[in-house]
Structures are given as structure tokens and as C-alpha cells.
Design a protein around this motif. Structure first.
Motif, mmCIF file in Angstrom:
data_model
loop_
_atom_site.group_PDB
_atom_site.id
_atom_site.type_symbol
_atom_site.label_atom_id
_atom_site.label_comp_id
_atom_site.label_asym_id
_atom_site.label_seq_id
_atom_site.Cartn_x
_atom_site.Cartn_y
_atom_site.Cartn_z
ATOM 1 N N GLY A 1 14.815 54.457 5.734
ATOM 2 C CA GLY A 1 15.978 53.599 5.927
ATOM 3 C C GLY A 1 15.570 52.134 5.985
ATOM 4 O O GLY A 1 16.241 51.267 5.427
ATOM 5 N N VAL A 2 14.441 51.860 6.628
ATOM 6 C CA VAL A 2 13.959 50.485 6.701
ATOM 7 C C VAL A 2 13.674 49.964 5.294
ATOM 8 O O VAL A 2 14.009 48.825 4.949
ATOM 9 N N ARG B 1 15.067 50.926 2.513
ATOM 10 C CA ARG B 1 16.324 50.653 1.809
ATOM 11 C C ARG B 1 16.905 49.329 2.268
ATOM 12 O O ARG B 1 17.457 48.574 1.473
ATOM 13 N N GLY B 2 16.758 49.059 3.574
ATOM 14 C CA GLY B 2 17.210 47.762 4.070
ATOM 15 C C GLY B 2 16.479 46.642 3.340
ATOM 16 O O GLY B 2 17.080 45.650 2.939
ATOM 17 N N LEU C 1 25.417 45.038 5.802
ATOM 18 C CA LEU C 1 25.077 46.434 6.031
ATOM 19 C C LEU C 1 24.254 46.606 7.298
ATOM 20 O O LEU C 1 23.743 47.675 7.580
ATOM 21 N N GLY C 2 24.084 45.532 8.054
ATOM 22 C CA GLY C 2 23.419 45.642 9.337
ATOM 23 C C GLY C 2 21.934 45.341 9.311
ATOM 24 O O GLY C 2 21.217 45.665 10.248
ATOM 25 N N VAL C 3 21.440 44.736 8.229
ATOM 26 C CA VAL C 3 20.013 44.420 8.166
ATOM 27 C C VAL C 3 19.779 43.022 8.735
ATOM 28 O O VAL C 3 20.415 42.063 8.307
ATOM 29 N N LEU D 1 23.415 55.067 0.213
ATOM 30 C CA LEU D 1 22.531 55.208 1.374
ATOM 31 C C LEU D 1 22.328 53.876 2.101
ATOM 32 O O LEU D 1 22.117 53.859 3.315
ATOM 33 N N THR D 2 22.390 52.763 1.369
ATOM 34 C CA THR D 2 22.233 51.487 2.066
ATOM 35 C C THR D 2 23.381 51.278 3.061
ATOM 36 O O THR D 2 23.239 50.510 3.998
ATOM 37 N N GLY D 3 24.481 51.981 2.848
ATOM 38 C CA GLY D 3 25.577 51.908 3.812
ATOM 39 C C GLY D 3 25.232 52.578 5.126
ATOM 40 O O GLY D 3 25.945 52.423 6.118
ATOM 41 N N THR E 1 22.129 52.175 6.467
ATOM 42 C CA THR E 1 20.863 51.541 6.839
ATOM 43 C C THR E 1 20.660 51.499 8.340
ATOM 44 O O THR E 1 19.590 51.831 8.850
ATOM 45 N N SER E 2 21.709 51.107 9.073
ATOM 46 C CA SER E 2 21.481 50.916 10.509
ATOM 47 C C SER E 2 21.283 52.245 11.235
ATOM 48 O O SER E 2 20.821 52.270 12.364
ATOM 49 N N GLY F 1 19.378 54.572 9.848
ATOM 50 C CA GLY F 1 18.115 55.079 9.333
ATOM 51 C C GLY F 1 16.918 54.710 10.190
ATOM 52 O O GLY F 1 15.793 54.995 9.838
ATOM 53 N N GLY F 2 17.148 54.062 11.329
ATOM 54 C CA GLY F 2 16.033 53.663 12.174
ATOM 55 C C GLY F 2 15.654 52.232 11.898
ATOM 56 O O GLY F 2 15.908 51.714 10.822
ATOM 57 N N GLU G 1 16.472 61.543 7.500
ATOM 58 C CA GLU G 1 16.648 61.156 6.100
ATOM 59 C C GLU G 1 17.463 62.206 5.353
ATOM 60 O O GLU G 1 18.353 61.894 4.570
ATOM 61 N N LEU H 1 21.098 62.065 6.358
ATOM 62 C CA LEU H 1 21.748 60.881 5.786
ATOM 63 C C LEU H 1 22.037 61.108 4.311
ATOM 64 O O LEU H 1 23.101 60.750 3.807
#
Ligand SMILES: Nc1ncnc2c1ncn2[C@@H]1O[C@H](COP(=O)(O)OP(=O)(O)OP(=O)(O)O)[C@@H](O)[C@H]1O
Ligand SMILES: [Mg+2]
Lengths: 332, 254
Positions: free
Chosen positions: A191-192, A194-195, A209-211, B98-100, B102-103, B105-106, B123, B126
């Protein structure tokens, strides 16, 4: 699904793990097949460059930033280890860790003001950083040995095994590369990660998106500095000699060229870029003399025609062609 | 749920928003309409922290958010789409969705690099949620396409899917059907209805009056940065000020 399809799907699903395993096996066997110290010396140099390029590629390709000064961190690692082991008498491994931590702190201090900049300004600022570092190495000769360099750096060793020839260094250096490669692959698949690709794509969208884009960039910068520092320490212990010329701005630009050839944001591409650019002068004699011209030429050509970098650019182009064809098939 | 109090924004002395005050009630679909350049997108940018209002307050669930950075506002549960698409062209459709998440995902880069089992499980779940969202928006067969090659209508839906996949508390939609044909508009409208019946709170900026009148619970009208009317679709339709804002503009351009 037929068993063939199942097999292919299995390969697709585990492609990353399988590639890593395959490469590790190849590296394990390589010195048994090729025992010419000169060749091993070259592949060892590829390993050191690859370590720097992996981190730099995360910074350029994932954080979407530019640095023309990573040789500064490479140099801090090398001279840090040299000074810590020879002048201060620290054990090499401990020195390597402490130096990496110090470099991380320096990178943090630099990143906070410098990453407010972007584009050309960031490029100039990192270039400036490299100049400062280079001048310090050159001028502060009581500590760094000045232009004549710093010699007598001890080899690394584990137990009784001392890493003092190309054969043993091969295993040491490539272990570092493979571990870093896996860590980076994990990072970009998370996830990091992707951010981070969102940050490279569009900062406003990434924030929506919260990054925390600012923090993300700083963290990747530090990560890349630490990898460069480790590569520098290994470089110092590998050749037991360092001189300022290895850490000038041309080294920095060479690293950027390796990233560009490998492709922005491509972890595997980093290995390819490091290998290609390291080997290029060996293959064609002419390159030895006109190295900087050739490198500059490659940089300009790739960026003009494939702004995402050579490998990534080609792969993306193929993917898009395929998808467009599928789109047409669906439509008809 | 969301309350704006006297929100103003000047761009170099020119007022884009002046003293806008209204609320977005929980569980309802509020439509924000107004002629071009009325300040609708600017208002959404203020709510999401892309720009900071020159003055005024914005409360989300009693919390003042007017000066928070955008990523914090997003993490409070406000998601949005952009009028000029902001999808990631190089990522695949699935990765875009998936970027939606993100928060969720850790946050820790170190943990991500170690890829411990708990992260692997997360993962996977998600990814399932993203695939489910793709299904809902009819994009499942294009999951592995680079987003770049999608048709415009599909790109719009990717953005909508990305904004809704994380089950946000409040969804701000900046013209989600602009440029879509009638058929595509109908499917998006259907999605919006589903979201509303699932209890989502939404703010919809839209020029398509038929759509707005049909699905909005409340309509807010903005003209030259001022909030000139709020009410149910029927009330707003008959409001003389609104008629003037729209018709007056048309009269001037005709
Ligand atoms: N960054 C900016 N700098 C200066 N002026 C701006 C900026 N952003 C918007 N404006 C101005 O603010 C006003 C409102 O613009 P905004 O985009 O919010 O309108 P809108 O209601 O979304 O219009 P549309 O229906 O065309 O999307 C416009 O006059 C625009 O020119
Ligand atoms: Mg707008």
C-alpha cells in the motif's frame, strides 16, 4: 482450466518470487562457471552500482523527484567507513551501520528544506550538495587524505572468511543487492508503494487519497541515501582505497543515467541499467575515451523518445499496444 | 455532517467565493449547481484542503477542517473526484482502484519492505475489495489494462470507483457525468442511487439538471461565488433568483 493454463497462472501469480529465486541461483553458480577475476571484478562493480541505483530509482521513479547528487551519499558511506575503521579503529561492520545511520540523519536534515523544491531547482540543489561534498573530500586533507585518496581500509570478514578476493566479494556484494532488491520489490507491491506511485503520478490526487506526500518523499530520499551509503561502505572495503574522484558529479549523473536506462520506477530495470552502463565501456573501446559524450547522448535520446526510461518505456508501449488491440477486439 | 460557515476565497484580490454558508446533511445527496465559473470546484478544493479558504470555517463531524492538509482531510473519510480527471495513466485499472485504499494499506515503509504475513493478508483483502468495486462499475474485464488506454467514459468510472471503494463517509463528486453519453450517464446515475440507498453522504456538482432534479435531496445554488439559494429540487426550480442567474446568463450570451 487445463493443467497447462494452471501452470501458467501459477507462474504468473508467483512471478516475482520465481524471478528472485532464478536470479539468486544464477548468481550463486556464476563464479563457478566464470572464474576470471577481471570479469568478477566487473560484475562486482555492477553490484555496487545497482545498490545505489535501486534507491535512486525509488526516489526518481516512485517519488517522482530528481537528484543529481547521490554520489555525495555514496561518498559519505565510503569515506565514513574509511575514517571510522582506519582513523577511529572501529570494527568494519559496526562502522558500516553507524555511518548508514549518520547518513540517514544527514539526508533527513537535507531533505526537509530541499524537498520543498522540485524540478530544476531540486536538480540544482542536489548538484550543489554534491559539489560541497566533493570539495570537502578534496580540501580537508588531514581527515580525508585530500586528492591523493585514503588507503589501507581493512577488508570485511565474517568469522574466518575474509572478503579479500573477487570470488568472495561476489557473494558478499550480491547478497546485499538481492536483499535490497527484495525489500524494494516488497515496498513497491505494498500500500505504501501504491501511495508512492500516486505521488509520482499526481501530487494533488495522491493527497486526496490520503498520502502525506511530503513525508513520503522525505522517507524515500532517506532510504535512497542509506542504500547509497551502504554501497559506499562496501566500495571502500572492497578496494581498500578511496579517492574523491569516485564521488564527483559525473558519478551522480552516471547513476541517473542508469536509472533512466533501466526505467523510472522499475526495480528490475535498475539492475539492467546498472549492468548495461557499467559494461558499456568494456564492450566498445571508443566509449572509454568519449564516455561522457556517450552517456550524455543516451540520456538525451532516451528522455526525448521514452520519458519513462528505456526498459519501462518499451514495456509500457507494448502493454498499451496490446491493450488497444484487445479494446478493438472487444468493440468489434 | 459537513457544515460551511461564511467560507470565502480570493484569488489575487478577485473573490471566487464569498461568505458561502450551507450544510450537507448525513445520508443525503446534496447537489451543488451554478453557472460556469460560479466557484463550485473552488468550493470543493476548499473542503478537501487543496486550497485554504481566505476566511470562514468548515466543520466535518464537529471538527474544524478548513486549515488541515489535504491528506488528513482524506483520512477523516472525505473522498472526491476531480472535474479534470486525475487518474494514474501508467497504473492498471485495478491498481488505480487500489490507490483508493492507500490509507488502509498501512503507513510504515519499514513494515511494507518486510512484507510480514499480516500485510500479505491485508493486501489480499484489499485486492478483493478493489475487484468487487471493479465489478460494480462494470470494469472487471479491463482490470489489467493500463488506465491510459481506457475510453473517456471508463476513465470517469475508474475515478468514481476509486473515490468510493474505501467506503468514505462523505463523497464529493465534481461533475461525474460531464462528457458522458446518455447511456453512460444512466449507469453512473444508477450507481449514485445505489450509493445513496446504501447510506452514503454525497455532494454532487453537476450541470445536468435532469439528473440533479431526479436524484438530489437538497440543492444548493451558487452564483459568482455567492450561495443564492438552498432547498429541495422543487423549491429551487421555482426560485426567482435561480431563474435569473441561469436565464440572465443565457440572455447575455444569446
Ligand atoms: N487557482 C486559481 N487562480 C485564480 N483564479 C481561479 C483559480 N481557480 C479558480 N479560479 C477562478 O475562480 C472562479 C471559479 O472557478 P471554479 O472552477 O470554481 O468554477 P466552477 O463553478 O467549478 O465552474 P465550472 O462549472 O466551469 O466547472 C473562476 O472565475 C476561475 O477563473
Ligand atoms: Mg468546476
Amino acid at each position: 482450466m487445463t493443467s497447462k493454463q494452471k501452470f501458467l497462472y501459477f507462474i504468473y501469480l508467483h512471478r516475482t518470487g520465481l524471478s528472485v529465486t532464478g536470479l539468486s541461483l544464477a548468481l550463486l553458480l556464476f563464479p563457478l562457471i566464470e572464474d576470471n577475476p577481471y570479469t568478477l571484478g566487473l560484475t562486482n562493480l555492477i553490484a555496487i552500482n545497482a545498490l545505489v541505483v535501486l534507491g535512486l530509482n525509488l526516489f526518481i521513479g516512485y517519488a517522482g523527484q530528481i537528484s543529481l547528487g547521490h554520489a555525495a551519499f555514496f561518498g559519505m558511506g565510503a569515506y565514513g567507513s574509511a575514517i571510522a575503521t582506519v582513523t577511529l579503529g572501529m570494527p568494519p561492520w559496526l562502522a558500516m551501520v553507524i555511518v548508514a545511520i549518520l547518513v540517514a540523519l544527514v539526508a533527513l536534515l537535507i531533505a526537509v528544506p530541499i524537498l520543498r523544491l522540485s524540478g530544476h531547482y531540486l536538480a540544482m540543489a542536489t548538484l550543489g550538495l554534491n559539489f560541497v561534498m566533493y570539495t570537502v573530500l578534496l580540501q580537508w586533507d588531514e581527515v580525508t587524505g585530500g586528492p591523493s585518496g585514503f588507503s589501507g581500509i581493512p577488508y570485511l570478514s565474517i568469522g574466518d572468511v575474509q572478503f579479500d578476493d573477487e570470488f568472495r566479494l561476489h557473494y558478499l556484494l550480491w547478497s546485499f543487492v538481492m536483499v535490497s532488491l527484495m525489500l524494494c520489490l516488497n515496498l513497491v507491491r505494498s500500500g505504501v508503494g501504491r501511495g508512492l506511485s500516486a505521488v509520482a503520478g499526481d501530487e494533488v490526487a495522491a493527497q486526496a487519497l490520503g498520502v502525506n506526500t511530503r513525508n513520503a518523499k522525505i522517507k524515500v530520499f532517506i532510504l535512497s541515501a542509506v542504500l547509497a551509503s551502504l554501497a559506499g561502505s562496501l566500495f571502500a572495503h572492497c578496494y581498500s582505497f578511496v579517492s574523491p574522484d569516485s564521488f564527483g558529479i559525473f558519478t551522480s549523473t552516471d547513476m541517473v543515467i542508469m536509472v533512466v536506462v533501466g526505467g523510472m520506477g522499475s526495480i528490475w530495470g535498475s539492475l539492467f541499467g546498472a549492468a548495461l552502463i557499467t559494461l558499456l565501456p568494456e564492450w566498445v573501446d571508443m566509449f572509454e575515451t568519449y564516455k561522457d559524450f556517450v552517456h550524455g547522448g543516451i540520456l538525451v535520446l532516451v528522455l526525448m523518445f521514452l520519458p519513462q526510461g528505456l526498459v519501462t518505456g518499451l514495456i509500457d508501449t507494448i502493454k498499451i499496444k496490446l491493450a488497444l488491440r484487445r479494446r478493438k477486439n472487444v468493440a468489434s | 455532517m459537513l457544515r460551511l460557515e461564511n467560507v470565502s476565497k480570493n484569488f489575487g484580490g478577485l473573490p471566487a467565493l464569498s461568505e458561502v454558508t450551507f450544510t450537507v446533511p448525513k445520508g443525503q445527496l446534496t447537489a451543488l449547481i451554478g453557472p460556469n465559473g460560479a466557484g463550485k470546484s473552488t468550493l470543493i478544493n476548499c473542503m478537501t484542503g487543496v486550497i485554504e479558504p481566505s476566511s470562514g470555517q468548515i466543520f466535518f463531524q464537529q471538527q474544524q477542517i478548513a486549515s488541515l492538509p489535504a491528506y488528513k482531510i482524506s483520512r477523516l473519510g472525505i473522498s472526491r473526484t476531480f472535474q479534470n480527471l486525475k487518474i494514474f495513466p501508467r497504473l492498471t485499472v485495478l491498481e488505480n482502484i487500489l490507490t483508493g485504499l492507500t490509507s488502509e494499506g498501512g503507513d510504515s515503509m519499514l513494515m511494507a519492505m518486510l512484507r510480514l504475513p499480516y500485510l500479505r493478508h491485508r493486501e489480499r483483502s484489499l485486492k478483493l475489495r478493489a475487484l468487487e468495486a471493479l465489478d460494480r462499475f462494470g470494469l472487471a474485464d479491463k482490470a489489467n489494462w493500463p488506465a491510459e488506454v481506457l475510453a473517456y467514459g471508463d476513465k470517469k468510472r475508474v475515478e468514481l470507483a476509486r473515490a468510493t471503494v474505501g467506503k468514505p463517509q462523505l463523497i464529493l463528486l465534481d461533475e461525474p457525468v460531464a462528457g458522458l453519453n446518455a447511456e453512460e450517464t444512466a449507469t453512473v446515475a444508477e450507481q449514485l442511487r445505489l450509493l445513496r440507498s446504501a447510506g452514503h453522504t454525497m455532494l454532487l456538482v453537476e450541470h445536468d439538471m435532469d439528473l440533479v432534479m431526479e436524484i438530489a435531496d437538497q440543492v444548493v445554488v451558487l452564483d459568482s461565488g455567492k450561495c443564492i439559494a438552498t432547498g429541495t429540487p422543487d423549491e429551487v426550480r421555482c426560485n426567482p433568483l435561480v431563474l435569473e442567474a441561469y436565464l440572465g446568463r443565457m440572455g447575455a450570451t444569446a
